[in-house]
Design an enzyme around this catalytic site. Structure first.
Site, PDB file in Angstrom:
ATOM      1  N   GLU A 195      -0.248 -11.379 -16.719  1.00 26.48           N
ATOM      2  CA  GLU A 195      -0.577 -10.465 -15.782  1.00 26.48           C
ATOM      3  C   GLU A 195      -0.914  -9.061 -16.464  1.00 26.48           C
ATOM      4  O   GLU A 195      -1.664  -8.346 -15.939  1.00 26.48           O
ATOM      5  CB  GLU A 195       0.750  -9.832 -15.042  1.00 26.48           C
TER       6      GLU A 195
ATOM      7  N   ASN B  70       0.703   0.299   6.028  1.00 23.56           N
ATOM      8  CA  ASN B  70       0.990  -0.846   5.010  1.00 23.56           C
ATOM      9  C   ASN B  70       1.612  -2.134   5.720  1.00 23.56           C
ATOM     10  O   ASN B  70       2.834  -1.978   6.434  1.00 23.56           O
ATOM     11  CB  ASN B  70       1.896  -0.170   4.207  1.00 23.56           C
ATOM     12  N   GLY B  71       1.112  -3.297   5.239  1.00 25.55           N
ATOM     13  CA  GLY B  71       1.674  -4.455   5.958  1.00 25.55           C
ATOM     14  C   GLY B  71       0.578  -5.402   6.612  1.00 25.55           C
ATOM     15  O   GLY B  71      -0.702  -5.235   6.020  1.00 25.55           O
TER      16      GLY B  71
ATOM     17  N   ARG C 283       1.648   1.488  -6.087  1.00 27.08           N
ATOM     18  CA  ARG C 283       1.772   0.371  -5.003  1.00 27.08           C
ATOM     19  C   ARG C 283       0.435  -0.208  -4.554  1.00 27.08           C
ATOM     20  O   ARG C 283       0.507  -1.444  -3.851  1.00 27.08           O
ATOM     21  CB  ARG C 283       2.263   0.998  -3.624  1.00 27.08           C
TER      22      ARG C 283
ATOM     23  N   LYS D  82       4.011 -11.867 -18.734  1.00 21.47           N
ATOM     24  CA  LYS D  82       3.499 -10.722 -19.212  1.00 21.47           C
ATOM     25  C   LYS D  82       2.186 -10.920 -19.672  1.00 21.47           C
ATOM     26  O   LYS D  82       1.399 -10.085 -19.577  1.00 21.47           O
ATOM     27  CB  LYS D  82       4.576 -10.341 -20.229  1.00 21.47           C
TER      28      LYS D  82
ATOM     29  N   LYS E 278       2.864  -2.671  -7.940  1.00 25.52           N
ATOM     30  CA  LYS E 278       4.350  -2.718  -8.318  1.00 25.52           C
ATOM     31  C   LYS E 278       5.363  -3.087  -7.282  1.00 25.52           C
ATOM     32  O   LYS E 278       6.177  -3.749  -7.922  1.00 25.52           O
ATOM     33  CB  LYS E 278       4.522  -1.215  -8.689  1.00 25.52           C
TER      34      LYS E 278
ATOM     35  N   GLU F 212       9.066 -15.390 -18.916  1.00 24.91           N
ATOM     36  CA  GLU F 212       8.976 -13.963 -18.808  1.00 24.91           C
ATOM     37  C   GLU F 212       7.856 -13.546 -19.652  1.00 24.91           C
ATOM     38  O   GLU F 212       6.910 -12.741 -19.216  1.00 24.91           O
ATOM     39  CB  GLU F 212      10.278 -13.035 -18.892  1.00 24.91           C
TER      40      GLU F 212
ATOM     41  N   HIS G 163       6.775 -34.555 -22.195  1.00 27.76           N
ATOM     42  CA  HIS G 163       6.616 -35.140 -21.082  1.00 27.76           C
ATOM     43  C   HIS G 163       5.255 -34.851 -20.175  1.00 27.76           C
ATOM     44  O   HIS G 163       5.155 -34.904 -19.028  1.00 27.76           O
ATOM     45  CB  HIS G 163       7.727 -34.899 -19.971  1.00 27.76           C
TER      46      HIS G 163
ATOM     47  N   CYS H 250       0.883  -1.182  -0.150  1.00 28.65           N
ATOM     48  CA  CYS H 250      -0.093   0.096  -0.130  1.00 28.65           C
ATOM     49  C   CYS H 250       0.720   1.114   0.159  1.00 28.65           C
ATOM     50  O   CYS H 250       2.144   1.179   0.312  1.00 28.65           O
ATOM     51  CB  CYS H 250      -0.925   0.106   1.315  1.00 28.65           C
TER      52      CYS H 250
ATOM     53  N   TRP I 284      -3.668  -1.915  -1.331  1.00 29.44           N
ATOM     54  CA  TRP I 284      -3.703  -3.094  -1.948  1.00 29.44           C
ATOM     55  C   TRP I 284      -4.341  -4.125  -0.929  1.00 29.44           C
ATOM     56  O   TRP I 284      -3.611  -4.482   0.039  1.00 29.44           O
ATOM     57  CB  TRP I 284      -2.604  -3.525  -2.637  1.00 29.44           C
TER      58      TRP I 284
HETATM   59  C1  AGP Z   1       6.728  -8.184 -13.184  1.00 34.29           C
HETATM   60  O1  AGP Z   1       6.229  -7.804 -14.400  1.00 34.29           O
HETATM   61  C2  AGP Z   1       5.839  -8.305 -12.090  1.00 34.29           C
HETATM   62  N1  AGP Z   1       5.239  -7.104 -11.824  1.00 34.29           N
HETATM   63  C3  AGP Z   1       6.628  -8.820 -10.729  1.00 34.29           C
HETATM   64  O2  AGP Z   1       6.630 -10.135 -11.002  1.00 34.29           O
HETATM   65  C4  AGP Z   1       7.750  -8.303 -10.195  1.00 34.29           C
HETATM   66  O3  AGP Z   1       8.562  -8.589 -11.308  1.00 34.29           O
HETATM   67  C5  AGP Z   1       8.039  -8.789  -8.658  1.00 34.29           C
HETATM   68  O4  AGP Z   1       7.087  -8.670  -7.778  1.00 34.29           O
HETATM   69  C6  AGP Z   1       9.419  -8.440  -8.207  1.00 34.29           C
HETATM   70  O5  AGP Z   1       9.484  -7.197  -8.008  1.00 34.29           O
HETATM   71  P1  AGP Z   1      10.864  -6.383  -7.649  1.00 34.29           P
HETATM   72  O6  AGP Z   1      11.658  -6.687  -8.881  1.00 34.29           O
HETATM   73  O7  AGP Z   1      10.606  -5.108  -7.392  1.00 34.29           O
HETATM   74  O8  AGP Z   1      11.265  -7.364  -6.437  1.00 34.29           O
END
Ligand code: AGP
Length: 606
Positions: free
Chosen positions: A485, A98-99, A27, A482, A601, A478, A501, A2, A74
């Site tokens: 998400e 936040n937490g 965030r 993408k 993020k 990766e 397999h 958050c 969040w």
């Molecule tokens: C990547 O597109 C995602 N948003 C997520 O997997 C991100 O890479 C992950 O949360 C790690 O974040 P950081 O690199 O800030 O530690």
């Protein structure tokens, strides 16, 4: 994950708090809220959804006051709605958090027995009633100390008090919290980014500390209430261009920035004149290191996996990788000759930070590769390697991924060179190739017209697979992440050789499958795997590199050819079409590009 902001000033704070909340929305953006103190009364306005909704709710309410707190959420406990939005207030205090408070259920039962009425489903509200209870018999500082000792879990807190006209209390355990210093006002924020538009003079709380902000001075205390002196850091005042400019989305901008960020990073680290890499002053002798463990989450983990292939190829080091949320609970065999490398764009990811903290507690060598150099992971690592990408705001990581890979590649070259496992000619050749990367990334960005046409077959897909071998396998993971998400499509990255397999059973007629087969040492094998999926009806999008040799296979649905470069650098180029594929597919589906549902993020909670 958050966002918290607090301001105590000699002038009204509502608009400044709203501006900071906008910067913090990356965030978390399920709900938002603000509370101020005016004429001895706490007043709050909250909303479900984005800060825009909060502003609408403020129109009919002239929220006054020179001290206030704000929050973007969040959700962890309680659905995202107005009632569960922060701040949470009693008649005496208002709090943003936040937490996660891990003993909130027990405390809630105890407080209800004492007559406290709860309005929300959140864990945070427990803190409100706990402090209110302590304030009945204790002064402010003792109430804070008692509360901090009573709650378990992680928190960054901002608190205002009815009978303290210009005061904000901040407290930190496990979630980042910064203090900013302004002219006749002071600030509290989840990170420096939230405060940068108001000041570049920042101090950071360490775990267990709390602070008392007034408009003209700030005091810091440790968990026993002893005063603590804090350094005031002057952050780079270069107000990087945080806005989207001419782009529709931050993600689009950040994809297009990659030629620049690659170039900047190469210039930061490569000493062309002397044919060297500017990574010095390791706090350990490289001959004391015989193995490396790379740790990260999500995209950062994928860059760790990429680095494993490079270190294995170019050095004799034993290299393993681990996902941070697994590593932190594993029965790790800590050895003195192991170097632990933590990769994190934000430098605040709770699982990655916990893994770092575990290694430090076991006396291990630690290094971090981060984008935010003022972050907790950077501050607590023995050795920090910045990726120099500038702020990455889009939740889906793009330029930071290439930046992480680049810095890990440079580190691999440097360590291999020091250990005399990379000869001088190879070292210089590889440095020379790196100087070509920026331009080749730029040329690869031009594939978007073709990709926009291809997206139509992904928008309605029930699922997809991304296949690759060797250097292309981390990129397959990766690319799948993408698409997941951004376009909310189930996509699986898989080793191409592993399909037979089991997962081959998933292939259905017309299923879009992305095959990464640059002409490297794995090429022929991967083309064979591609033919296996084509034979079962898959629509294959082949990502390879330009060559005069035709791809010997029929029925390839689409092919994208990236530029040529040494095979260990091809991963940088084959990533670009995958970023754009996810971007344009999500765009066609009308989804929020920069703030995809359910995500944030920086994941600063477990
Ligand atoms: C990547 O597109 C995602 N948003 C997520 O997997 C991100 O890479 C992950 O949360 C790690 O974040 P950081 O690199 O800030 O530690």
């Amino acid at each position: 994950m958050c966002g918290i902001v607090g301001i105590t000033s000699n002038k009204p704070v509502t608009s400044s708090i709203i501006n900071s909340l906008r910067k913090l929305e990356y965030r978390g953006y399920d709900s938002a809220g603000i509370a101020t103190l005016y004429n001895g009364l706490i007043d709050e306005v909250k909303c479900e959804g984005r800060v825009d909704n909060l502003e609408k709710n403020l129109v009919n309410k002239n929220l006054q006051g020179n001290v206030g707190i704000g929050h973007v959420r969040w959700a962890t406990h309680g659905v995202p709605n107005q009632v569960n939005a922060h701040p949470h207030s009693s008649e005496r205090v208002s709090i943003v958090h936040n937490g996660i408070i891990e003993n909130s259920t027990l405390l809630k039962k105890h407080l209800i027995r004492k007559g406290h009425n709860f309005k929300s489903q959140t864990d945070t509200e427990v803190i409100v009633h706990l402090i209110t209870e302590y304030l009945k018999k204790n002064d402010l500082q003792n109430s804070i100390l008692k509360m901090l000792k009573r709650i378990h879990g992680s928190f960054a807190l901002g608190i205002i008090f009815k009978d303290q006209p210009d005061l904000i209390v901040g407290a930190r355990r496990g979630s980042p919290l910064a203090v900013g210093y302004g002219p006749k006002e002071n600030y509290l924020g989840s990170d420096s980014y939230a405060l940068k538009s108001m000041t570049n003079k920042i101090s950071y709380l360490n775990d267990g500390e709390f602070c008392i902000l007034r408009k003209d001075h700030v005091e810091f205390f440790d968990e026993n209430g002893n005063k603590v002196n804090k350094k005031i850091l002057e952050l780079s005042s270069s107000e990087e261009n945080y806005d989207k400019g001419d782009y529709k989305h931050f993600m689009e901008k950040e994809i297009e920035e990659q030629p620049i960020t690659i170039k900047n990073c190469v210039n930061e680290y490569v000493d062309k004149a002397n044919g060297d890499i500017n990574i010095y002053n390791f706090p350990w002798k490289t001959d004391e290191v015989s193995s490396i463990v790379l740790v990260g989450c999500g995209t950062a983990f994928h860059s760790c996996l990429m680095a494993k292939y490079w270190f294995e190829q170019l050095t004799s080091l034993d290299v393993t990788t681990d996902i941070a949320s697994e590593f932190r609970y594993r029965k790790n065999r800590f050895k003195k000759d192991t170097l632990y490398i933590f990769v994190s764009q934000s430098g605040e990811t709770a699982d990655t930070y916990a893994a770092l903290d575990l290694c430090k507690k076991n006396g291990m060598k630690t290094c971090s590769v981060v984008n935010v150099v003022e972050s907790s992971i950077a501050r607590d690592s023995e050795f920090v390697l910045p990726i120099h990408c500038g702020p990455e705001i889009g939740v889906a990581s793009t330029k930071a991924f290439l930046g992480q890979m680049l810095v890990l590649y440079l580190l691999c070259l440097k360590i291999g060179s020091i250990r005399k496992e990379i000869d001088r000619k190879t070292f210089l050749d590889k440095i020379k190739n790196l100087s070509l990367l920026s331009k080749l990334v730029k040329n690869t960005l031009t594939t978007e017209t073709q990709i926009q046409a291809i997206c139509n077959s992904f928008t309605d897909a029930k699922g997809s697979m991304f296949l690759g071998r060797g250097y292309s396998f981390p990129i397959a993971l990766e690319g799948a992440l993408k698409l997941k998400e951004l376009a909310y499509i189930h996509a699986e990255g898989y080793p191409a050789g592993e399909m037979k397999h089991g997962p081959l059973a998933l292939i259905e007629d017309g299923m879009p499958v992305v095959v990464l087969a640059p002409r490297d040492k794995y090429y022929k094998k991967t083309i064979s795997n591609m033919q296996e999926v084509i034979a079962r009806g898959a629509k294959v999008l082949l990502i390879t590199n330009k060559s005069k040799d035709e791809v010997f296979s029929e029925n390839i649905w689409e092919k994208i050819e990236v530029e040529n470069i040494s095979e260990d650098l091809l991963p940088f180029l084959i990533t670009i079409p995958l970023q754009k594929l996810a971007y344009y597919t999500a765009l066609k589906k009308g989804y929020d590009i920069d703030k995809p549902r359910n995500l944030a993020k920086s994941v600063t909670v477990e």
